[in-house]
Write an enzyme that holds these catalytic residues in place. Structure first.
Site, PDB file in Angstrom:
ATOM      1  CB  THR A  37      -9.552  -0.991  -7.086  1.00  0.00           C
ATOM      2  OG1 THR A  37      -9.481   0.196  -6.317  1.00  0.00           O
ATOM      3  CG2 THR A  37      -8.690  -2.056  -6.484  1.00  0.00           C
ATOM      4  CG  ASN A  49      -8.398   6.376  -4.368  1.00  0.00           C
ATOM      5  OD1 ASN A  49      -9.233   5.514  -4.137  1.00  0.00           O
ATOM      6  ND2 ASN A  49      -8.475   7.582  -3.881  1.00  0.00           N
ATOM      7  CB  SER A  94      -7.197  -0.349   1.512  1.00  0.00           C
ATOM      8  OG  SER A  94      -7.671  -1.030   0.375  1.00  0.00           O
ATOM      9  CB  SER A  95     -12.583  -1.359   0.904  1.00  0.00           C
ATOM     10  OG  SER A  95     -13.094  -0.402   1.772  1.00  0.00           O
ATOM     11  N   GLY A 134     -14.373   0.060  -4.489  1.00  0.00           N
ATOM     12  CA  GLY A 134     -14.366   0.973  -3.350  1.00  0.00           C
ATOM     13  C   GLY A 134     -14.895   0.289  -2.106  1.00  0.00           C
ATOM     14  NE  ARG A 154      -4.170   1.762   1.029  1.00  0.00           N
ATOM     15  CZ  ARG A 154      -5.190   2.071   0.247  1.00  0.00           C
ATOM     16  NH1 ARG A 154      -5.242   1.650  -1.014  1.00  0.00           N
ATOM     17  NH2 ARG A 154      -6.205   2.766   0.712  1.00  0.00           N
ATOM     18  CG  ASP A 174      -8.583   5.205  -0.114  1.00  0.00           C
ATOM     19  OD1 ASP A 174      -9.670   5.720  -0.445  1.00  0.00           O
ATOM     20  OD2 ASP A 174      -8.131   4.191  -0.662  1.00  0.00           O
TER      21      ASP A 174
HETATM   22  N1  GLY Z   1      -8.637   3.051  -3.022  1.00  0.00           N
HETATM   23  C1  GLY Z   1      -9.594   2.066  -2.740  1.00  0.00           C
HETATM   24  C2  GLY Z   1      -9.206   1.171  -1.631  1.00  0.00           C
HETATM   25  O1  GLY Z   1      -8.046   1.028  -1.357  1.00  0.00           O
HETATM   26  O2  GLY Z   1     -10.027   0.552  -1.006  1.00  0.00           O
END
Ligand code: GLY
Length: 584
Positions: A396, A416, A467-468, A489, A119, A438
């Site tokens: 993503t 993103n 993040s998701s 997202g 990340r 984020d």
């Molecule tokens: N940018 C979307 C995520 O990392 O969840």
């Protein structure tokens, strides 16, 4: 006339009775699943089958590159690195080297699953209030379309660490296909033409971006024309020659830092030197006898997919029926509770203590599930008032790869937003992320999209934004059974969840599990989001329980592989046009 109250009383009785027998029933269903889930006369969608490996990605050229790496004897990690670099060329809106992501790897020899965190990190000069305007309000332009939006990219170091430690091929071998594509050009597909067309205003504000993604006369590329990315090819070649040094120091790092600073940002060459990939323990759970291995914080994906599954395990979902109003209701209630927890507890574990064990504990889930009324929707304001989730974009991308040796990779990575910040660092061809969005620009306060963020996700130097992304490997008898993940997202978690449930609870093959209409609830805003394909009757029943319901655009783009003793079964989500699952 249909009596809702009488029906629901019956439903409660049925549910209580079934809850007692669920573990026995689920074991029997598990055995049956293995046969039924593949090819059945009940099925209206079928996966791709192969005996020696499978690649599922959101773009066909990248999938073909992954398959060719497997065919040359590479393992799943080699193929993943090749696909990762290829998507940076062929799916520039999400594939990247200027962003970051997460890779789950199942290592067949060691029989263990690991989680690579690559990340992005906040630059050293980032600070809590960097996205606030003079009145103390979050300024979304700063966190999205400005130099300040750019985090230190992690993708190159992530792919490089994966290859060095777990791959078998040289950098040149896995990167050459992507370099060739960038240099000779790719044919513009309708998907690429559409996305560039839609972004022309945002991307056009940077001349360095305009020069690459639009024609010399300023017009859009048409379907069938060729998009050449010479500068990106040069940057990739430098990485192929020098490894991390070809990106994190020297000319590339200098050009990126200069471009970001010229756009008002604070990223420095020194920040690149501080970047690190972290190998983390996956977050583990179980669902009806299957093991779930998923991405731990700084992703919220693994924690919450397990938290939601733990709550849903309390219900006889199979008997309640796929996408019935009762099933959608309990799913929405479980999601509501998990997303409320997300806003409070989740952030970078290197900066905050994230109670992963507590949130994924089955006893905790039972307590939460006990607060769900099968007849009646809760109010989000009663679950945990005053916190809002941050907006997360759809763009993503995920890919899944399994090799003939039994290794598996589930990788989700991102810039993103679609094309990230939109800024290409001049002379590099590299699109830069806007992952700083984020973070919670102003913890505890709704942002421009009416969504939320907590203190745990406030901006700090060298912190990773929450993040998701939910790359997930489901294991059966300790072997990979489903390898999956999705963009989307905040809807990534619930999309991935539904692929898993569709197989385990509803006996679907992986193509059906990927195609079935999806639902989503994220606690706030307080409504169930549905895709088209849920009947009006069902929607009326959900409304009668007190839910707000909105039918909106499709959710996710799952790329999934299912495995059994007969081989590999791939399914690319039909929701996006250019995806491909292919085996060998
Ligand atoms: N940018 C979307 C995520 O990392 O969840």
């Amino acid at each position: 006339m249909f009596n809702l109250k009488k029906f629901n009383l019956k439903a409660i009785a049925l549910i209580s009775l079934s809850a007692l027998t669920i573990s026995v029933a689920s074991t029997a269903a598990t055995t049956q699943n293995n046969q039924q889930a593949i090819y059945s006369h009940m099925s209206i969608h079928h996966p791709v089958w192969a005996k020696n490996g499978m690649v599922s990605s959101q773009e066909a050229l990248a999938t073909n590159i992954g398959v060719s790496i497997l065919a040359q004897g590479g393992n799943a990690v080699d193929a993943a690195v090749a696909v990762g670099y290829a998507l940076a060329v062929t799916l520039p809106r999400a594939g990247n080297i200027g962003g970051g992501g997460f890779m789950m790897i199942y290592l067949a020899e060691q029989k263990k699953t690991i989680a690579l965190d690559y990340r992005e990190m906040a630059p050293q000069q980032a600070h809590r209030n960097m996205f606030l305007d003079d009145n103390g309000n979050a300024d979304k332009k700063l966190s999205r379309y400005h130099g300040l939006a750019v985090g230190i990219p992690g993708t190159v170091m992530g792919l490089e660490l994966a290859r060095e430690k777990y791959g078998t091929m040289s950098r040149q071998q896995v990167m050459t296909p992507a370099i060739k594509l960038a240099r000779s050009g790719i044919t513009v597909t309708p998907d690429l033409a559409n996305s560039l067309n839609a972004m022309s205003q945002r991307l056009g504000q940077w001349s360095s971006t305009q020069e690459i993604f639009y024609k010399k006369d300023g017009t859009n590329y048409q379907v069938g024309e060729t998009l050449v990315q010479t500068e990106l090819a040069n940057s990739l070649e430098l990485i192929a020659k020098q490894g991390n040094a070809g990106f994190y120091s020297g000319v590339t790092a200098t050009k990126i830092a200069q471009a970001v600073q010229a756009a008002g940002g604070v990223l420095t060459v020194e920040d690149f030197k501080r970047y690190r990939v972290i190998e983390r323990q996956p977050v583990m759970g179980t669902y009806r006898g299957y093991t779930i291995a998923s991405m731990p914080p700084p992703s919220s994906g693994g924690v919450h997919i397990i938290e939601i599954l733990n709550m849903l395990e309390q219900y006889p979902i199979k008997r309640m029926g796929h996408n019935s109003s009762d099933t959608i209701h309990v799913m929405a209630e479980a999601m509501r509770r998990a997303y409320a927890d997300r806003s409070e507890y989740l952030g970078d574990p290197d900066f905050n203590k994230v109670p992963v064990k507590g949130l994924t504990d089955k006893t905790y889930a039972k307590k939460l599930a006990a607060t769900i009324d099968i007849n009646k929707a809760s109010l989000s304001s009663d679950i945990a008032p005053g916190k809002v989730l941050p907006y997360e974009s759809n763009e993503t991308t995920h890919f899944s790869i399994v090799d003939k040796f039994g290794n598996a990779v589930a990788n989700t990575y991102t810039l993103n937003f679609s094309y990230g910040s939109g800024l290409v660092a001049s002379g590099t061809g590299i699109l830069l992320n806007n992952e700083m969005d984020d973070f919670s620009a102003k913890p505890g306060t709704p942002n421009g999209y009416g969504l939320i963020g907590g203190e745990a996700n406030s901006v700090q130097p060298f912190k990773r934004p929450l993040s998701s992304m939910t790359p997930t490997i489901v294991l059966k008898d300790n072997l990979p059974y489903i390898v999956t993940g999705s963009p989307g997202g905040s809807r990534i978690i619930t999309t991935t969840l539904q692929v898993v449930m569709n197989v385990i609870d509803h006996d679907m093959n992986i193509a059906e599990a990927s195609a079935a209409p999806r639902m989503h609830h994220q606690w706030w805003p307080d409504y169930i989001r549905l895709e088209r394909g849920i009947s009006k009757d069902t929607i009326d029943l959900l409304k009668a329980k007190g839910h707000n319901v909105r039918v909106k655009s499709s959710m996710g783009s799952t790329q999934t592989i299912m495995l059994n003793e007969n081989g590999f079964y791939g399914a690319s989500d039909p929701r996006r046009p250019a995806a491909l699952s292919k085996g060998l």
